[in-house]
Design a protein around this motif. Sequence first.
Motif, short mmCIF file in Angstrom:
data_model
loop_
_atom_site.label_atom_id
_atom_site.label_comp_id
_atom_site.label_asym_id
_atom_site.label_seq_id
_atom_site.Cartn_x
_atom_site.Cartn_y
_atom_site.Cartn_z
N LYS A 100 -13.74 -5.64 -0.44
CA LYS A 100 -14.24 -6.07 -1.74
C LYS A 100 -13.16 -6.02 -2.81
CE LYS A 100 -18.97 -4.51 -0.76
NZ LYS A 100 -20.07 -3.59 -1.15
N ILE A 101 -12.16 -5.17 -2.62
CA ILE A 101 -11.14 -5.05 -3.66
C ILE A 101 -9.76 -5.52 -3.21
CG2 ILE A 101 -12.34 -3.17 -4.82
CD1 ILE A 101 -10.25 -1.29 -3.54
N TRP A 102 -9.54 -5.61 -1.89
CA TRP A 102 -8.26 -6.11 -1.37
C TRP A 102 -8.46 -7.50 -0.77
CZ3 TRP A 102 -3.78 -3.76 -2.40
CH2 TRP A 102 -3.78 -2.38 -2.70
N PRO A 130 -6.89 2.09 -9.72
CA PRO A 130 -7.17 3.31 -8.94
C PRO A 130 -8.66 3.63 -8.89
CG PRO A 130 -5.28 3.65 -10.38
CD PRO A 130 -5.88 2.33 -10.76
N GLU A 131 -9.36 3.33 -9.98
CA GLU A 131 -10.80 3.60 -10.02
C GLU A 131 -11.54 2.73 -9.01
OE1 GLU A 131 -8.80 4.89 -13.57
OE2 GLU A 131 -8.94 2.87 -12.71
N ALA A 132 -11.15 1.46 -8.91
CA ALA A 132 -11.79 0.55 -7.97
C ALA A 132 -11.51 0.96 -6.53
CB ALA A 132 -11.31 -0.88 -8.22
N VAL A 133 -10.27 1.38 -6.27
CA VAL A 133 -9.92 1.84 -4.93
C VAL A 133 -10.73 3.07 -4.55
CG1 VAL A 133 -8.07 2.80 -3.49
CG2 VAL A 133 -7.60 0.87 -5.01
N GLN A 134 -10.82 4.03 -5.46
CA GLN A 134 -11.55 5.26 -5.19
C GLN A 134 -13.04 4.98 -4.97
OE1 GLN A 134 -10.66 8.16 -4.43
NE2 GLN A 134 -12.62 9.25 -4.55
N LYS A 135 -13.61 4.08 -5.75
CA LYS A 135 -15.03 3.76 -5.62
C LYS A 135 -15.31 3.11 -4.26
CE LYS A 135 -18.81 1.31 -7.91
NZ LYS A 135 -19.20 0.46 -9.06
N LYS A 142 -17.16 4.51 0.19
CA LYS A 142 -18.05 3.84 1.15
C LYS A 142 -17.45 3.80 2.55
CE LYS A 142 -20.72 2.82 -2.32
NZ LYS A 142 -21.99 3.55 -2.54
N VAL A 143 -16.26 4.35 2.72
CA VAL A 143 -15.57 4.34 4.01
C VAL A 143 -15.71 5.71 4.65
CG1 VAL A 143 -13.36 4.05 5.18
CG2 VAL A 143 -13.93 2.59 3.23
N THR A 157 -6.63 6.86 2.16
CA THR A 157 -6.15 6.61 0.80
C THR A 157 -6.81 5.41 0.13
OG1 THR A 157 -4.32 5.18 1.50
CG2 THR A 157 -3.91 7.56 1.45
N GLY A 158 -7.25 4.46 0.95
CA GLY A 158 -7.78 3.21 0.40
C GLY A 158 -6.71 2.20 0.10
#
Length: 329
Positions: free
Chosen positions: A119-121, A133-138, A142-143, A260-261
């Motif tokens: 969804k983000i990459w 960083p906030e989007a990656v962490q969010k 879910k992983v 790490t995401g």
Amino acid sequence: MRAQYLILPLLLLIANVSFSQVKRTRGAFLMGGNFDITIVAKDSITAEQNIDTVIAEISRIEYLISDWKPETQVSRVNQNAGIRPVKVDREVLELTERALKISELTHGAFDISFAAMEKIWKFDGTMTTMPSPEAVQKARQKVGYKNIIINKDSSTIFLKLPGMKIGFGALGEGYAADKCREMMMARGITAGLVNATGDIQAWGTQPNGKPWRIGINDPFKSNDLVGVIAINGAITTSGSYEKYALIDGKRYTHIINPATGYPATGLTSVTITGPSTEMANAFSTSIMVLGKEAGLKLLKQFPLYKAFMITDTGKYVASRGFKIEKLRR
């Protein structure tokens, strides 16, 4: 002559020969990528008929496990994340079970629930800035393979968290290639090759009795190879040079580190050989995340599998027993 080579992540080097058996190759767009199916048979009609059978089998598997087709069983599992378990065929359940065992073996370096990070990459050439960083962490929340719940008795899969998603991009093509080899051997086809977008399963020999030969791409030199290996079994390559995002002049691989995401670093390419394409694919993906030292340690537990790695700095690292033929310039 260099002109005889077409360059792919992994490439079958085909010789045009005519013996008592014939070799036929056909391409097809399956499971979201390009497949090349080669069958060696007594005549061209038999070869073509068996290629049709292979294509039908891959299509069948695609409509079970593809997460980009909304009607598949895996898509229904994803659609019901955090809601309810979904009944799936035993085949899908067992593939998921094997994926979870690999996750445990690699301490999460391999994780089919990484799909939530999609969804983000984006690795289709459209992504030009880093996600926040906030989007990656969010998304990373879910992983987690431990939140994939399998019930063997009811043959169901349940994703505990809303927004979770599983995907078999790192196993599906290899699984399909293995199934097709098994099917062809049962039908008396003792030689052939399935190239599932770079995940290759080869068996038997070419009609001239020579082994199948696979070229390994040089990730730092376009249209070039680092070498060739003879193969009877599986060979897969995971790397950062075919599918990536280019951001501020830096290339980011599509293989995400679940811990790490963010995209994995340290290795540019990992090639694995062994009996199973499914397992070879799982190992090549895992080792891209684990790195060379941990990757070599992992493979010591599986002596039938060998690795050839290329680091981000261009260094070659091979596990014991990996035989590569360097090309003459």
